[in-house]
Design a protein around this motif. Structure first.
Motif, PDB file in Angstrom:
ATOM      1  N   LYS A  45      17.627 -53.461 -64.527  1.00 17.10           N
ATOM      2  CA  LYS A  45      17.040 -54.608 -63.820  1.00 17.10           C
ATOM      3  C   LYS A  45      17.896 -55.855 -64.014  1.00 17.10           C
ATOM      4  CE  LYS A  45      12.676 -57.066 -63.315  1.00 17.10           C
ATOM      5  NZ  LYS A  45      11.311 -57.233 -63.793  1.00 17.10           N
ATOM      6  N   LYS A  52      21.080 -55.449 -61.949  1.00 17.16           N
ATOM      7  CA  LYS A  52      20.798 -55.649 -60.522  1.00 17.16           C
ATOM      8  C   LYS A  52      20.618 -57.131 -60.204  1.00 17.16           C
ATOM      9  CE  LYS A  52      18.624 -51.334 -59.081  1.00 17.16           C
ATOM     10  NZ  LYS A  52      17.359 -50.712 -58.643  1.00 17.16           N
ATOM     11  N   GLU A  53      19.934 -57.841 -61.101  1.00 14.21           N
ATOM     12  CA  GLU A  53      19.706 -59.278 -60.907  1.00 14.21           C
ATOM     13  C   GLU A  53      21.037 -60.022 -60.850  1.00 14.21           C
ATOM     14  OE1 GLU A  53      17.214 -62.457 -60.150  1.00 14.21           O
ATOM     15  OE2 GLU A  53      16.610 -60.379 -60.363  1.00 14.21           O
ATOM     16  N   LYS A  54      21.992 -59.627 -61.684  1.00 11.87           N
ATOM     17  CA  LYS A  54      23.299 -60.280 -61.703  1.00 11.87           C
ATOM     18  C   LYS A  54      24.103 -60.006 -60.434  1.00 11.87           C
ATOM     19  CE  LYS A  54      23.910 -60.514 -66.706  1.00 11.87           C
ATOM     20  NZ  LYS A  54      24.643 -60.011 -67.868  1.00 11.87           N
ATOM     21  N   HIS A 105      18.574 -63.866 -52.992  1.00  8.78           N
ATOM     22  CA  HIS A 105      17.595 -64.766 -53.632  1.00  8.78           C
ATOM     23  C   HIS A 105      16.832 -65.571 -52.576  1.00  8.78           C
ATOM     24  CE1 HIS A 105      18.547 -64.015 -57.821  1.00  8.78           C
ATOM     25  NE2 HIS A 105      19.835 -64.048 -57.519  1.00  8.78           N
ATOM     26  N   LYS A 147      15.100 -69.077 -57.373  1.00  6.65           N
ATOM     27  CA  LYS A 147      14.329 -68.321 -58.369  1.00  6.65           C
ATOM     28  C   LYS A 147      13.046 -69.059 -58.732  1.00  6.65           C
ATOM     29  CE  LYS A 147      18.116 -65.890 -60.719  1.00  6.65           C
ATOM     30  NZ  LYS A 147      18.869 -65.775 -61.970  1.00  6.65           N
ATOM     31  N   LYS A 203      22.846 -59.756 -57.400  1.00  9.59           N
ATOM     32  CA  LYS A 203      22.235 -60.361 -56.213  1.00  9.59           C
ATOM     33  C   LYS A 203      23.041 -61.555 -55.713  1.00  9.59           C
ATOM     34  CE  LYS A 203      17.423 -59.217 -57.059  1.00  9.59           C
ATOM     35  NZ  LYS A 203      16.120 -59.766 -57.419  1.00  9.59           N
TER      36      LYS A 203
END
Length: 198
Positions: free
Chosen positions: A61, A64-66, A73, A180, A68
């Motif tokens: 997770k 994956k966030e990095k 976003h 975010k 994006k």
């Protein structure tokens, strides 16, 4: 004075399905038979496997966030905002902002329609005055039904607020951190609305 060997006290088997009483051969023994010992070993191995899998999922997770992009976003923030608008207007019992007809909340027939579109006024994409529940028919197939939308918007927020929206030409640049924060804020607001409605 003679030293008497201390006899171990009986214990109950640690296996939940067994729980038989037994005299342990060693102080650390918590199971009554080899089969129960295997069951305990399997349970410990399964617990360890689940813990490792959970750590791995967290790491995936984070990775994956990095990966994006800013667009990813933006899309997630917009989805959270739109979900809030639909929940807000459903909780208030509003009709379609443009047609004035009852909205079908049972399926996927309601959009969060923007008065000034995201394409022409991206700086107003997260302005709650600029976005209201609208039927998919009006939003997608009648290009937002702008004339009727304006009439409904004046009734809902007043002429001064509508004119302020129409005059707003400010430039807003959203950073990833801004997006975010917007996503988190609107998800929390939506949860709160749904909790209050339940």
């Amino acid at each position: 004075m003679s030293l008497l060997a201390k006899q171990p006290r009986p214990k109950k088997c640690a296996v939940q399905t067994c729980r038989a009483s037994f005299v342990p051969r060693a102080s650390f023994q918590t199971w009554c038979s080899p089969d129960c010992g295997v069951a305990i070993a399997r349970a410990k191995a399964e617990k360890k496997r689940k813990a490792l899998a959970q750590v791995e999922r967290r790491e995936i997770k984070v990775r994956k966030e990095k990966l994006k992009s800013r667009g990813d976003h933006m899309r997630e923030a917009q989805q959270a905002f739109n979900a809030y608008i639909r929940a807000r207007d459903q909780a208030a019992g509003h009709l379609c902002i443009s047609s004035g007809k009852p909205l079908d909340w049972s399926g996927n027939a309601v959009d969060a329609g923007h008065y000034r579109s995201v394409g022409s006024a991206p700086h107003l994409r997260f302005d709650e005055r600029n976005c209201h529940a609208q039927s998919k028919q009006d939003n997608r197939f009648l290009s937002g039904n702008a004339v009727d939308y304006r009439i409904g918007l004046i009734e809902r927020i007043g002429l001064e607020a509508v004119q302020a929206l129409e005059a707003d030409q400010s430039v807003r640049k959203y950073t990833i951190d801004d997006l975010k924060a917007i996503k988190a804020e609107y998800r929390a607001k939506t949860r709160e609305l749904k909790r209050a409605a339940a």
